[in-house]
Design a protein around this motif. Sequence first.
Motif, short mmCIF file in Angstrom:
data_model
loop_
_atom_site.label_atom_id
_atom_site.label_comp_id
_atom_site.label_asym_id
_atom_site.label_seq_id
_atom_site.Cartn_x
_atom_site.Cartn_y
_atom_site.Cartn_z
N ILE A 101 24.02 -2.77 -24.77
CA ILE A 101 23.38 -3.44 -25.91
C ILE A 101 23.14 -4.89 -25.55
CG2 ILE A 101 23.59 -4.05 -28.34
CD1 ILE A 101 25.24 -1.59 -28.78
N ARG A 102 21.97 -5.13 -24.95
CA ARG A 102 21.52 -6.48 -24.64
C ARG A 102 19.99 -6.48 -24.70
NH1 ARG A 102 23.57 -4.51 -19.58
NH2 ARG A 102 22.12 -4.75 -17.83
N PRO A 103 19.38 -7.55 -25.23
CA PRO A 103 17.95 -7.54 -25.52
C PRO A 103 17.06 -7.24 -24.35
CG PRO A 103 19.01 -9.39 -26.60
CD PRO A 103 20.05 -8.76 -25.72
N ASN A 104 17.34 -7.80 -23.17
CA ASN A 104 16.44 -7.61 -22.05
C ASN A 104 16.41 -6.16 -21.56
OD1 ASN A 104 19.15 -8.74 -21.26
ND2 ASN A 104 18.51 -8.02 -19.24
N VAL A 105 17.40 -5.37 -21.93
CA VAL A 105 17.38 -3.93 -21.62
C VAL A 105 16.66 -3.17 -22.72
CG1 VAL A 105 18.81 -1.87 -21.35
CG2 VAL A 105 19.45 -3.98 -20.20
N LEU A 106 17.02 -3.41 -23.97
CA LEU A 106 16.51 -2.59 -25.07
C LEU A 106 15.04 -2.84 -25.37
CD1 LEU A 106 19.47 -2.53 -27.62
CD2 LEU A 106 19.12 -1.21 -25.53
N ILE B 162 17.76 -8.35 -31.40
CA ILE B 162 18.62 -7.25 -31.84
C ILE B 162 19.57 -7.78 -32.89
CG2 ILE B 162 20.33 -5.52 -31.14
CD1 ILE B 162 19.26 -5.81 -28.29
N GLU B 163 19.71 -7.03 -33.99
CA GLU B 163 20.65 -7.40 -35.04
C GLU B 163 21.66 -6.28 -35.22
OE1 GLU B 163 20.33 -9.45 -39.39
OE2 GLU B 163 19.19 -7.60 -39.12
N LEU B 164 22.94 -6.61 -35.10
CA LEU B 164 24.02 -5.65 -35.32
C LEU B 164 24.65 -5.93 -36.66
CD1 LEU B 164 23.71 -5.56 -32.13
CD2 LEU B 164 26.09 -4.86 -32.08
N LEU B 165 24.79 -4.90 -37.47
CA LEU B 165 25.39 -5.04 -38.79
C LEU B 165 26.69 -4.24 -38.84
CD1 LEU B 165 22.08 -5.11 -39.21
CD2 LEU B 165 22.74 -5.29 -41.58
N GLY B 166 27.76 -4.90 -39.26
CA GLY B 166 29.06 -4.26 -39.35
C GLY B 166 30.10 -5.03 -38.56
N ASP B 167 31.34 -4.62 -38.73
CA ASP B 167 32.45 -5.26 -38.02
C ASP B 167 32.51 -4.73 -36.60
OD1 ASP B 167 34.77 -6.43 -37.16
OD2 ASP B 167 36.11 -5.25 -38.44
N CYS B 168 32.08 -5.57 -35.64
CA CYS B 168 32.03 -5.18 -34.23
C CYS B 168 33.21 -5.73 -33.45
CB CYS B 168 30.72 -5.64 -33.61
SG CYS B 168 29.25 -4.92 -34.35
N THR C 74 17.56 -12.67 -21.52
CA THR C 74 16.56 -13.17 -22.45
C THR C 74 16.83 -12.58 -23.83
OG1 THR C 74 15.05 -11.32 -21.97
CG2 THR C 74 14.75 -13.34 -20.68
N GLY C 75 16.10 -13.09 -24.83
CA GLY C 75 16.14 -12.50 -26.16
C GLY C 75 17.26 -13.07 -27.03
N THR C 76 17.43 -12.44 -28.19
CA THR C 76 18.38 -12.89 -29.19
C THR C 76 19.22 -11.72 -29.66
OG1 THR C 76 16.88 -14.64 -29.95
CG2 THR C 76 18.65 -13.99 -31.45
N LEU C 77 20.53 -11.91 -29.69
CA LEU C 77 21.46 -10.92 -30.21
C LEU C 77 22.18 -11.54 -31.40
CD1 LEU C 77 22.98 -8.21 -30.00
CD2 LEU C 77 24.52 -9.28 -28.35
N ILE C 78 21.95 -10.98 -32.59
CA ILE C 78 22.57 -11.47 -33.83
C ILE C 78 23.60 -10.45 -34.28
CG2 ILE C 78 22.16 -12.17 -36.21
CD1 ILE C 78 19.21 -12.68 -35.38
#
Length: 269
Positions: free
Chosen positions: A19-24, A61-67, A79-83
């Motif tokens: 789970i990283r933006p440059n892959v997904l 990418i936005e992840l929702l929940g307790d990670c 690259t990219g943004t992970l929220i």
Amino acid sequence: MLRLILKSNGPIPLEADSIRPNVLQTLSLMDIRKLPIWQGRNCGLIEDFFDLDGDPTDGTIELLGDCSNIKRLGERMSTGTLIIRGSAGMHLGAGMQGGLIDVYGGAEDWLGAGMQGGTIRVRSHAGDLVGAAYRGESRGMAGGTILIDGHAGDEVGAHMRRGTIAVAGNCGDFVGISMIAGTILVGGDLGKSPGAGMKRGSLIALGKMSNVSPGFTASGEYQPNFLGIYTKFLKSKDFPLPKLTPESRYIRYVGDRVSAGKGEILVRI
């Protein structure tokens, strides 16, 4: 934006370095659903643990929940943004090369370990070994920026080579241990033995320092002009430290003599 909504968070940690933006952003939703995630010795798929919707092509990418029980999110992202709309687990952003990780919660140990570039923002507390080197490695963080709105644990910036770490609250023991270069700013208090084994770099404490490592020598009061650059930089990141003001004066300690001895600890008066 691609949204990943956590279905459940069991007792066995997940390892989700995929789970990283440059892959997904290069994959279809169907392909993303089939990417592997490890849970202990068992290999599952992203779709086993997350519901997905949206479009990954914009690199956000936005992840929702307790990670907090999910390790290695954003590992080696370039690259990219992970929220993350919650807390994050161990090794968040480890080896990161670029982009932005924004955590609307806390982060566990090894945040940004060995990172080389990019920005990580944690809007609560962080664990031990922020920006540090892994055990047996000689160099930790080699570039980039880590911003922590709350407190951080022990060994922040251990073996740090370059980059900036700013912690709004207190830090634990051995901040900047074996630091090679770079800058650490702490808005609160330092724990025991800050800068032990420090070669070069700057450690700035806007609160109190409980003790000075034996290899450091006080070299008088000092009003460092270069901190104005960091004041502007942190404000540009919407991360001001109220006590970091141009008129502030500091006691400067130079060391650690057991190493190269060219580092400095600045303690605000």
